[in-house]
Design a protein around this motif. Sequence first.
Motif, PDB file in Angstrom:
ATOM      1  N   PRO A 144       0.841  -1.207   0.000  1.00  0.00           N
ATOM      2  CA  PRO A 144       0.000   0.000   0.000  1.00  0.00           C
ATOM      3  C   PRO A 144       0.871   1.250   0.000  1.00  0.00           C
ATOM      4  CG  PRO A 144      -0.749  -1.573   1.665  1.00  0.00           C
ATOM      5  CD  PRO A 144       0.572  -2.081   1.161  1.00  0.00           C
ATOM      6  N   ILE A 145       0.474   2.272  -0.735  1.00  0.00           N
ATOM      7  CA  ILE A 145       1.308   3.462  -0.815  1.00  0.00           C
ATOM      8  C   ILE A 145       1.349   4.222   0.506  1.00  0.00           C
ATOM      9  CG2 ILE A 145       1.046   3.723  -3.304  1.00  0.00           C
ATOM     10  CD1 ILE A 145      -1.015   5.886  -2.809  1.00  0.00           C
ATOM     11  N   THR A 146       0.439   3.901   1.407  1.00  0.00           N
ATOM     12  CA  THR A 146       0.449   4.546   2.730  1.00  0.00           C
ATOM     13  C   THR A 146       1.252   3.751   3.757  1.00  0.00           C
ATOM     14  OG1 THR A 146      -1.633   3.432   3.258  1.00  0.00           O
ATOM     15  CG2 THR A 146      -1.779   5.680   2.396  1.00  0.00           C
ATOM     16  N   ALA A 147       1.796   2.598   3.372  1.00  0.00           N
ATOM     17  CA  ALA A 147       2.511   1.747   4.330  1.00  0.00           C
ATOM     18  C   ALA A 147       3.652   2.511   4.998  1.00  0.00           C
ATOM     19  CB  ALA A 147       3.066   0.510   3.619  1.00  0.00           C
ATOM     20  N   GLY A 148       3.665   2.476   6.324  1.00  0.00           N
ATOM     21  CA  GLY A 148       4.721   3.140   7.075  1.00  0.00           C
ATOM     22  C   GLY A 148       4.571   4.643   7.194  1.00  0.00           C
ATOM     23  N   GLY A 149       3.437   5.169   6.735  1.00  0.00           N
ATOM     24  CA  GLY A 149       3.228   6.615   6.788  1.00  0.00           C
ATOM     25  C   GLY A 149       1.794   6.960   7.156  1.00  0.00           C
ATOM     26  N   PRO A 150       1.463   8.253   7.168  1.00  0.00           N
ATOM     27  CA  PRO A 150       0.102   8.676   7.526  1.00  0.00           C
ATOM     28  C   PRO A 150      -0.899   8.335   6.429  1.00  0.00           C
ATOM     29  CG  PRO A 150       1.393  10.563   6.803  1.00  0.00           C
ATOM     30  CD  PRO A 150       2.346   9.406   6.882  1.00  0.00           C
ATOM     31  N   SER A 151      -2.166   8.414   6.763  1.00  0.00           N
ATOM     32  CA  SER A 151      -3.226   8.209   5.774  1.00  0.00           C
ATOM     33  C   SER A 151      -3.186   9.335   4.746  1.00  0.00           C
ATOM     34  CB  SER A 151      -4.597   8.183   6.456  1.00  0.00           C
ATOM     35  OG  SER A 151      -4.662   7.134   7.418  1.00  0.00           O
ATOM     36  N   LEU A 152      -3.705   9.046   3.574  1.00  0.00           N
ATOM     37  CA  LEU A 152      -3.773  10.080   2.544  1.00  0.00           C
ATOM     38  C   LEU A 152      -4.848  11.096   2.897  1.00  0.00           C
ATOM     39  CD1 LEU A 152      -3.552   7.985  -0.751  1.00  0.00           C
ATOM     40  CD2 LEU A 152      -1.730   9.278   0.356  1.00  0.00           C
ATOM     41  N   SER A 153      -4.523  12.361   2.726  1.00  0.00           N
ATOM     42  CA  SER A 153      -5.513  13.412   2.965  1.00  0.00           C
ATOM     43  C   SER A 153      -6.441  13.500   1.755  1.00  0.00           C
ATOM     44  CB  SER A 153      -4.826  14.764   3.168  1.00  0.00           C
ATOM     45  OG  SER A 153      -3.939  14.716   4.260  1.00  0.00           O
ATOM     46  N   PRO A 154      -7.735  13.716   1.982  1.00  0.00           N
ATOM     47  CA  PRO A 154      -8.646  13.872   0.836  1.00  0.00           C
ATOM     48  C   PRO A 154      -8.286  15.126   0.049  1.00  0.00           C
ATOM     49  CG  PRO A 154      -9.749  14.450   2.898  1.00  0.00           C
ATOM     50  CD  PRO A 154      -8.435  13.850   3.270  1.00  0.00           C
ATOM     51  N   PRO A 155      -8.352  15.083  -1.277  1.00  0.00           N
ATOM     52  CA  PRO A 155      -8.003  16.263  -2.066  1.00  0.00           C
ATOM     53  C   PRO A 155      -8.974  17.414  -1.835  1.00  0.00           C
ATOM     54  CG  PRO A 155      -9.011  14.574  -3.438  1.00  0.00           C
ATOM     55  CD  PRO A 155      -8.789  13.956  -2.096  1.00  0.00           C
ATOM     56  N   THR A 156      -8.456  18.600  -1.756  1.00  0.00           N
ATOM     57  CA  THR A 156      -9.257  19.809  -1.548  1.00  0.00           C
ATOM     58  C   THR A 156      -8.936  20.807  -2.645  1.00  0.00           C
ATOM     59  OG1 THR A 156      -7.575  20.860  -0.160  1.00  0.00           O
ATOM     60  CG2 THR A 156      -9.201  19.442   0.952  1.00  0.00           C
ATOM     61  N   PRO A 157      -9.817  21.783  -2.889  1.00  0.00           N
ATOM     62  CA  PRO A 157      -9.541  22.790  -3.925  1.00  0.00           C
ATOM     63  C   PRO A 157      -8.227  23.522  -3.709  1.00  0.00           C
ATOM     64  CG  PRO A 157     -11.826  22.902  -3.229  1.00  0.00           C
ATOM     65  CD  PRO A 157     -11.156  21.955  -2.295  1.00  0.00           C
ATOM     66  N   GLU A 158      -7.835  23.691  -2.439  1.00  0.00           N
ATOM     67  CA  GLU A 158      -6.606  24.420  -2.137  1.00  0.00           C
ATOM     68  C   GLU A 158      -5.353  23.683  -2.610  1.00  0.00           C
ATOM     69  OE1 GLU A 158      -9.919  25.844  -0.102  1.00  0.00           O
ATOM     70  OE2 GLU A 158      -9.051  23.823   0.074  1.00  0.00           O
ATOM     71  N   LEU A 159      -5.508  22.445  -2.989  1.00  0.00           N
ATOM     72  CA  LEU A 159      -4.376  21.658  -3.468  1.00  0.00           C
ATOM     73  C   LEU A 159      -3.836  22.215  -4.788  1.00  0.00           C
ATOM     74  CD1 LEU A 159      -2.756  18.960  -2.998  1.00  0.00           C
ATOM     75  CD2 LEU A 159      -4.500  17.835  -4.379  1.00  0.00           C
ATOM     76  N   PHE A 160      -4.721  22.817  -5.582  1.00  0.00           N
ATOM     77  CA  PHE A 160      -4.371  23.251  -6.937  1.00  0.00           C
ATOM     78  C   PHE A 160      -4.110  24.749  -6.993  1.00  0.00           C
ATOM     79  CE2 PHE A 160      -6.983  19.461  -7.187  1.00  0.00           C
ATOM     80  CZ  PHE A 160      -6.214  18.640  -8.003  1.00  0.00           C
ATOM     81  N   THR A 161      -3.312  25.152  -7.982  1.00  0.00           N
ATOM     82  CA  THR A 161      -2.910  26.553  -8.099  1.00  0.00           C
ATOM     83  C   THR A 161      -3.829  27.364  -9.003  1.00  0.00           C
ATOM     84  OG1 THR A 161      -1.460  26.108  -9.997  1.00  0.00           O
ATOM     85  CG2 THR A 161      -0.492  25.896  -7.801  1.00  0.00           C
ATOM     86  N   GLY A 162      -4.655  26.701  -9.815  1.00  0.00           N
ATOM     87  CA  GLY A 162      -5.437  27.389 -10.840  1.00  0.00           C
ATOM     88  C   GLY A 162      -6.725  28.007 -10.326  1.00  0.00           C
ATOM     89  N   ASP A 163      -7.605  28.336 -11.270  1.00  0.00           N
ATOM     90  CA  ASP A 163      -8.877  28.965 -10.920  1.00  0.00           C
ATOM     91  C   ASP A 163      -9.873  27.920 -10.432  1.00  0.00           C
ATOM     92  OD1 ASP A 163      -9.828  27.647 -13.197  1.00  0.00           O
ATOM     93  OD2 ASP A 163      -9.610  29.413 -14.475  1.00  0.00           O
ATOM     94  N   VAL A 164     -11.087  28.365 -10.175  1.00  0.00           N
ATOM     95  CA  VAL A 164     -12.106  27.495  -9.599  1.00  0.00           C
ATOM     96  C   VAL A 164     -12.390  26.298 -10.503  1.00  0.00           C
ATOM     97  CG1 VAL A 164     -14.527  27.348  -8.924  1.00  0.00           C
ATOM     98  CG2 VAL A 164     -13.185  29.347  -8.276  1.00  0.00           C
ATOM     99  N   ASP A 165     -12.497  26.550 -11.814  1.00  0.00           N
ATOM    100  CA  ASP A 165     -12.810  25.455 -12.735  1.00  0.00           C
ATOM    101  C   ASP A 165     -11.688  24.410 -12.767  1.00  0.00           C
ATOM    102  OD1 ASP A 165     -15.215  26.586 -13.391  1.00  0.00           O
ATOM    103  OD2 ASP A 165     -14.462  27.632 -15.161  1.00  0.00           O
TER     104      ASP A 165
END
Length: 284
Positions: A144-165
């Motif tokens: 699993p890509i989370t093995a040995g680390g924290p759970s994956l955070s759910p993606p949020t709009p703030e993750l991206f640099t672009g506009d709303v769309d």
Amino acid sequence: MKDPVLKAELLRAEVETPEELIASFFLGPKEIASFTAGADINTDDNAKLEYAAPLDLLSENRARLAREIRTVGWPYGRLGELIVGADSARATRLARSLVGYGRFREAEHWVERARQTGAGDTASSTALLIQLAKPVDYRDPELPITAGGPSLSPPTPELFTGDVDERRAGIEMIRRAYEHLAEGEWTPAWNAVRELPAMHETDAAADIALLRGYLAYKALKMRAARKILRRLATDEAFERRPATRYYLARALLGLGKFEEGTAHLTRFVSDHPELAKQAAESRL
């Protein structure tokens, strides 16, 4: 290796140790007759080799042979009859070098020889390395890509640099990828996130990049996986997400970069032995 001239010449071929030189041995004296059975004979009268060699450089048969000699099914290059008196330490080093040449069957033989002559933890680690380096079925769950680390955070709009769309589109791409991933549909999952909008440089963005690299690997897009995962190749990233190093190593092995992939897997086994055992035990 003590001769500086010889050492320099061998370094040109990326050979640094006696074990690496031996590991590059793919065909023994007693195997030549079997390997060449049925082949055309080159003579001074027909000069077959002189005229065929240039064509062979461009032949698909050459590429096929290059791939075949580094597979588990390659029947030649057995070293047992040629090497005598190897102690457990040398047998273990030889096994490690053989993995770096993609010769897993022969590597397993020398690990077993090392164990028979009293090798301990080093031989066990090398045996684990061999198991992790071997080809797997694409359906294999692996690590699993989370093995040995924290759970994956759910993606949020703030993750991206672009506009709303663009932000909405990015989140929708990731959502579709997760849906396909849950069904084991690797190619559609990879296609969903192949071209994501630009993201800020955060841990959450690094997690999405790891997800993309993982999906590219599972979809057998090894060059894409290598490119993505190499960008994450820092000590901090490897510590936070140990699976980053594991899947980078697997992508490199899939591309035939055996020595580089083996080097990463060796570090993975050394730094995270329990995760390495988990990955090995999860194999189908």
